[in-house]
Design an enzyme around this catalytic site. Structure first.
Site, PDB file in Angstrom:
ATOM      1  N   SER A  80       0.866  -1.363   0.008  1.00 12.15           N
ATOM      2  CA  SER A  80      -0.141  -0.042  -0.080  1.00 12.15           C
ATOM      3  C   SER A  80       0.829   1.408  -0.096  1.00 12.15           C
ATOM      4  O   SER A  80       0.097   2.372  -0.377  1.00 12.15           O
ATOM      5  CB  SER A  80      -1.010   0.017   1.094  1.00 12.15           C
ATOM      6  OG  SER A  80       0.009  -0.180   2.596  1.00 12.15           O
ATOM      7  N   LEU A  87       7.265  -5.937   3.566  1.00 14.92           N
ATOM      8  CA  LEU A  87       6.822  -5.309   4.807  1.00 14.92           C
ATOM      9  C   LEU A  87       7.653  -4.479   5.299  1.00 14.92           C
ATOM     10  O   LEU A  87       9.033  -4.874   5.597  1.00 14.92           O
ATOM     11  CB  LEU A  87       6.299  -6.610   5.654  1.00 14.92           C
ATOM     12  CG  LEU A  87       5.056  -7.592   5.352  1.00 14.92           C
ATOM     13  CD1 LEU A  87       5.093  -8.486   6.324  1.00 14.92           C
ATOM     14  CD2 LEU A  87       4.023  -6.780   5.104  1.00 14.92           C
ATOM     15  N   TYR A 132      22.396   1.031  10.829  1.00 18.55           N
ATOM     16  CA  TYR A 132      21.465   0.087   9.733  1.00 18.55           C
ATOM     17  C   TYR A 132      22.190  -1.097   9.359  1.00 18.55           C
ATOM     18  O   TYR A 132      21.887  -2.100   9.810  1.00 18.55           O
ATOM     19  CB  TYR A 132      20.963   0.989   8.434  1.00 18.55           C
ATOM     20  CG  TYR A 132      19.876   0.449   7.962  1.00 18.55           C
ATOM     21  CD1 TYR A 132      18.559   0.876   8.008  1.00 18.55           C
ATOM     22  CD2 TYR A 132      19.947  -0.757   6.961  1.00 18.55           C
ATOM     23  CE1 TYR A 132      17.339   0.686   7.337  1.00 18.55           C
ATOM     24  CE2 TYR A 132      18.853  -1.377   6.650  1.00 18.55           C
ATOM     25  CZ  TYR A 132      17.567  -0.754   6.676  1.00 18.55           C
ATOM     26  OH  TYR A 132      16.292  -1.345   6.224  1.00 18.55           O
ATOM     27  N   LYS A 173      18.054  -7.881   8.203  1.00 16.94           N
ATOM     28  CA  LYS A 173      18.206  -7.926   6.722  1.00 16.94           C
ATOM     29  C   LYS A 173      19.268  -9.060   6.447  1.00 16.94           C
ATOM     30  O   LYS A 173      18.988  -9.849   5.504  1.00 16.94           O
ATOM     31  CB  LYS A 173      18.669  -6.882   6.193  1.00 16.94           C
ATOM     32  CG  LYS A 173      17.592  -5.585   6.447  1.00 16.94           C
ATOM     33  CD  LYS A 173      16.335  -6.058   5.883  1.00 16.94           C
ATOM     34  CE  LYS A 173      15.450  -4.767   5.609  1.00 16.94           C
ATOM     35  NZ  LYS A 173      14.182  -5.150   4.938  1.00 16.94           N
ATOM     36  N   LEU A 201      15.351   6.012   0.603  1.00 20.99           N
ATOM     37  CA  LEU A 201      14.268   7.062   0.202  1.00 20.99           C
ATOM     38  C   LEU A 201      13.306   7.389   1.395  1.00 20.99           C
ATOM     39  O   LEU A 201      13.439   6.688   2.156  1.00 20.99           O
ATOM     40  CB  LEU A 201      13.666   6.309  -0.887  1.00 20.99           C
ATOM     41  CG  LEU A 201      13.896   6.354  -2.424  1.00 20.99           C
ATOM     42  CD1 LEU A 201      13.010   5.567  -3.282  1.00 20.99           C
ATOM     43  CD2 LEU A 201      14.127   7.957  -2.665  1.00 20.99           C
TER      44      LEU A 201
HETATM   45  P1  NAD Z   1       6.405   1.344   4.180  1.00 21.27           P
HETATM   46  O1  NAD Z   1       6.369   1.729   5.569  1.00 21.27           O
HETATM   47  O2  NAD Z   1       6.265   2.420   3.084  1.00 21.27           O
HETATM   48  O3  NAD Z   1       5.642  -0.077   3.627  1.00 21.27           O
HETATM   49  C1  NAD Z   1       5.333  -0.862   4.392  1.00 21.27           C
HETATM   50  C2  NAD Z   1       4.032  -1.617   3.766  1.00 21.27           C
HETATM   51  O4  NAD Z   1       4.073  -2.930   4.893  1.00 21.27           O
HETATM   52  C3  NAD Z   1       2.967  -1.079   3.935  1.00 21.27           C
HETATM   53  O5  NAD Z   1       2.102  -1.445   2.785  1.00 21.27           O
HETATM   54  C4  NAD Z   1       2.159  -1.476   5.223  1.00 21.27           C
HETATM   55  O6  NAD Z   1       0.830  -1.539   5.170  1.00 21.27           O
HETATM   56  C5  NAD Z   1       2.501  -3.012   5.129  1.00 21.27           C
HETATM   57  N1  NAD Z   1       2.471  -3.391   6.353  1.00 21.27           N
HETATM   58  C6  NAD Z   1       3.163  -3.290   7.596  1.00 21.27           C
HETATM   59  N2  NAD Z   1       3.040  -4.106   8.696  1.00 21.27           N
HETATM   60  C7  NAD Z   1       2.126  -5.147   8.096  1.00 21.27           C
HETATM   61  C8  NAD Z   1       1.516  -6.093   8.605  1.00 21.27           C
HETATM   62  N3  NAD Z   1       1.695  -6.662   9.975  1.00 21.27           N
HETATM   63  N4  NAD Z   1       0.630  -6.506   7.949  1.00 21.27           N
HETATM   64  C9  NAD Z   1       0.524  -6.362   6.466  1.00 21.27           C
HETATM   65  N5  NAD Z   1       1.157  -5.458   5.894  1.00 21.27           N
HETATM   66  C10 NAD Z   1       1.947  -4.716   6.911  1.00 21.27           C
HETATM   67  O7  NAD Z   1       8.054   0.924   3.767  1.00 21.27           O
HETATM   68  P2  NAD Z   1       9.234   0.824   2.734  1.00 21.27           P
HETATM   69  O8  NAD Z   1      10.068   2.038   3.227  1.00 21.27           O
HETATM   70  O9  NAD Z   1       8.296   0.796   1.384  1.00 21.27           O
HETATM   71  O10 NAD Z   1       9.746  -0.517   3.116  1.00 21.27           O
HETATM   72  C11 NAD Z   1       9.435  -1.657   2.177  1.00 21.27           C
HETATM   73  C12 NAD Z   1      10.644  -2.535   2.547  1.00 21.27           C
HETATM   74  O11 NAD Z   1      11.690  -1.973   1.809  1.00 21.27           O
HETATM   75  C13 NAD Z   1      11.298  -2.877   3.696  1.00 21.27           C
HETATM   76  O12 NAD Z   1      11.575  -4.199   4.015  1.00 21.27           O
HETATM   77  C14 NAD Z   1      12.363  -1.955   3.966  1.00 21.27           C
HETATM   78  O13 NAD Z   1      13.294  -2.220   4.676  1.00 21.27           O
HETATM   79  C15 NAD Z   1      12.754  -1.966   2.407  1.00 21.27           C
HETATM   80  N6  NAD Z   1      13.814  -0.956   2.046  1.00 21.27           N
HETATM   81  C16 NAD Z   1      13.504   0.460   2.375  1.00 21.27           C
HETATM   82  C17 NAD Z   1      14.293   1.557   1.903  1.00 21.27           C
HETATM   83  C18 NAD Z   1      14.063   2.889   2.295  1.00 21.27           C
HETATM   84  O14 NAD Z   1      14.905   3.793   2.183  1.00 21.27           O
HETATM   85  N7  NAD Z   1      12.635   3.168   2.586  1.00 21.27           N
HETATM   86  C19 NAD Z   1      15.520   1.188   1.118  1.00 21.27           C
HETATM   87  C20 NAD Z   1      15.824  -0.238   0.871  1.00 21.27           C
HETATM   88  C21 NAD Z   1      14.756  -0.897   1.439  1.00 21.27           C
END
Ligand code: NAD
Length: 393
Positions: free
Chosen positions: A50, A139, A235, A244, A273
């Site tokens: 989402s 997630l 991190y 991770k 990001l």
């Molecule tokens: P975000 O917070 O935008 O998205 C998290 C998603 O997980 C949402 O859709 C939320 O509804 C869902 N969610 C959370 N708990 C839940 C649950 N119990 N049941 C069902 N859905 C649940 O986060 P993001 O930054 O897009 O992160 C997503 C992945 O990408 C993570 O693994 C994060 O570590 C990784 N990531 C993020 C970055 C960054 O800089 N943002 C960089 C590299 C990797």
């Protein structure tokens, strides 16, 4: 109601339905301007669909490859007096756009860590998709209830081994300051792995395979952030980094476990990001504000949608994957290369309360932060009375 952002610390507690829809449309438009993803996925499950990288994955699969998508997320629905969370509105907007093009799109709102939601998802796959050929695991959650024991685990964002003193930017007080983060206990490390490690990813794949809804040659990926020296203490080498690392173990286990189906499992490393998850991590707002400045000057700045389109078109469904020694797909090279890191490090060493707004691109960081909640989108009338009660079908 007229909806204005309500910011509390690192989070915005409300969201704008029209602005969120515009933000989703902006990402759809980007994907439509790119080349179609040849031989891309057709029946996709996105766990964490989402917001952030998961939403970008869903948009890329649907509008870049014409895929049917089923999503799982954990969002709050609106009431008469309170807006929904941004992910709720994003999902409603995504459904509308996908349905308008005749694409199947459905979403389950509930705890993805639970067996009940896995069962509900499988039932929907059986009746609408048959089998899935791509499973995105995206997630980001502060806690997880173990479905076997009922115990609830919380993740922590702490260094491992020794305390770490560093600069951070307090977005609330507009203040660059020093913070000291105490090291995590062994229990905190283990608990963070339990929440953000690979166990639940494996559990999903096992449940899908057991129910015979995982297609032969299916692909799956979970997202990670690896970063470099500046972010390692909080991190990469910290509690979240340990979790991770566990994804690498899980990827190997998934490949082994589902060998007969020839499942390809990857950990994909993406760039830092602004998302709801990353703005909660100490140091990250400062680091990301600095990389915005550097990467915009270099012309290499990318958002979630650009990163994920690259991952799909070059990596998962292309012939130019950038794999590292551990077999991870690397989409973070434009951030983590030595030259770019040296520029960021030079700014990092110099940045202080007085020069922060000259050296960092906080304005852009903040604009992107607000966009996550549907605020500051061009063409949206933020003075207009809008109904927060948006539903999805
Ligand atoms: P975000 O917070 O935008 O998205 C998290 C998603 O997980 C949402 O859709 C939320 O509804 C869902 N969610 C959370 N708990 C839940 C649950 N119990 N049941 C069902 N859905 C649940 O986060 P993001 O930054 O897009 O992160 C997503 C992945 O990408 C993570 O693994 C994060 O570590 C990784 N990531 C993020 C970055 C960054 O800089 N943002 C960089 C590299 C990797």
């Amino acid at each position: 109601m007229v909806i204005k952002p309500k910011i509390r610390g690192f989070i915005c507690t409300n969201a704008h339905p029209v602005g969120c829809a515009a933000h989703v449309q902006e990402q759809i438009d980007y994907i439509k301007q790119q080349d179609k993803i040849e031989d891309g996925p057709q029946r996709v499950l996105v766990i964490g669909c989402s917001t952030g990288y998961g939403l970008a994955s869903r948009i890329t699969a649907a509008f870049g490859a014409g895929a049917k998508t089923l999503g799982v997320c954990f969002e709050k629905e609106p009431t008469e007096r309170k807006t929904a969370t941004a992910g709720w509105y994003n999902t409603a907007a995504f459904h509308d756009a996908a349905h308008a093009e005749g694409l199947y799109a459905d979403t389950i709102n509930g705890d993805a860590f639970s067996d009940e939601i896995k069962a509900e998802t499988i039932a929907k796959i059986k009746s609408h998709l048959g089998k899935v050929d791509l499973v995105i695991y995206s997630l980001a959650s502060p806690k997880r209830k173990d479905p076997d024991t009922g115990e609830v685990y919380s993740s922590t964002l702490k260094p491992v081994g020794k305390a770490y003193t560093t600069k951070t930017y307090d977005t609330d007080k507009d203040q660059v300051k020093e913070i000291t983060l105490e090291p995590a206990t062994e229990e905190e490390i283990a608990d963070t792995i339990k929440v953000m490690g690979g166990e639940d990813w494996e559990r999903w794949l096992q449940a899908l395979a057991d129910a015979d809804v995982l297609a032969e040659n299916a692909k799956t990926t979970a997202y990670t952030y690896i970063g470099k020296e500046l972010t390692w203490p909080i991190y990469g080498h910290a509690t979240i980094g340990k979790a991770k690392e566990d994804l690498d173990r899980a990827a190997t286990a998934i490949r082994g476990e589902h060998r007969e189906l020839n499942v390809e499992a990857y950990v994909s490393s993406l760039k830092a990001l602004v998302t709801q998850a990353s703005s909660a991590i100490p140091v990250m707002p400062l680091y990301i504000s600095l990389i915005y400045r550097v990467m915009k000057e270099e012309g290499t700045h990318e958002g979630c949608i650009e990163q994920i389109y690259g991952l799909f078109s070059k990596g998962l469904y292309g012939d130019e994957p950038i794999l590292d020694g551990a077999g991870r797909m690397r989409m973070d090279g434009k951030e983590t290369n030595e030259e770019t890191q040296a520029k960021i490090k030079a700014l990092w060493d110099k940045v202080n309360q007085e020069n922060f707004h000259q050296l960092a691109d906080y304005e852009e960081y903040h604009a992107d932060f607000l966009k996550l909640f549907g605020f500051g989108m061009a063409g949206v009338d933020y003075e207009a009375d809008v109904d927060p009660q948006v539903d999805w079908s």
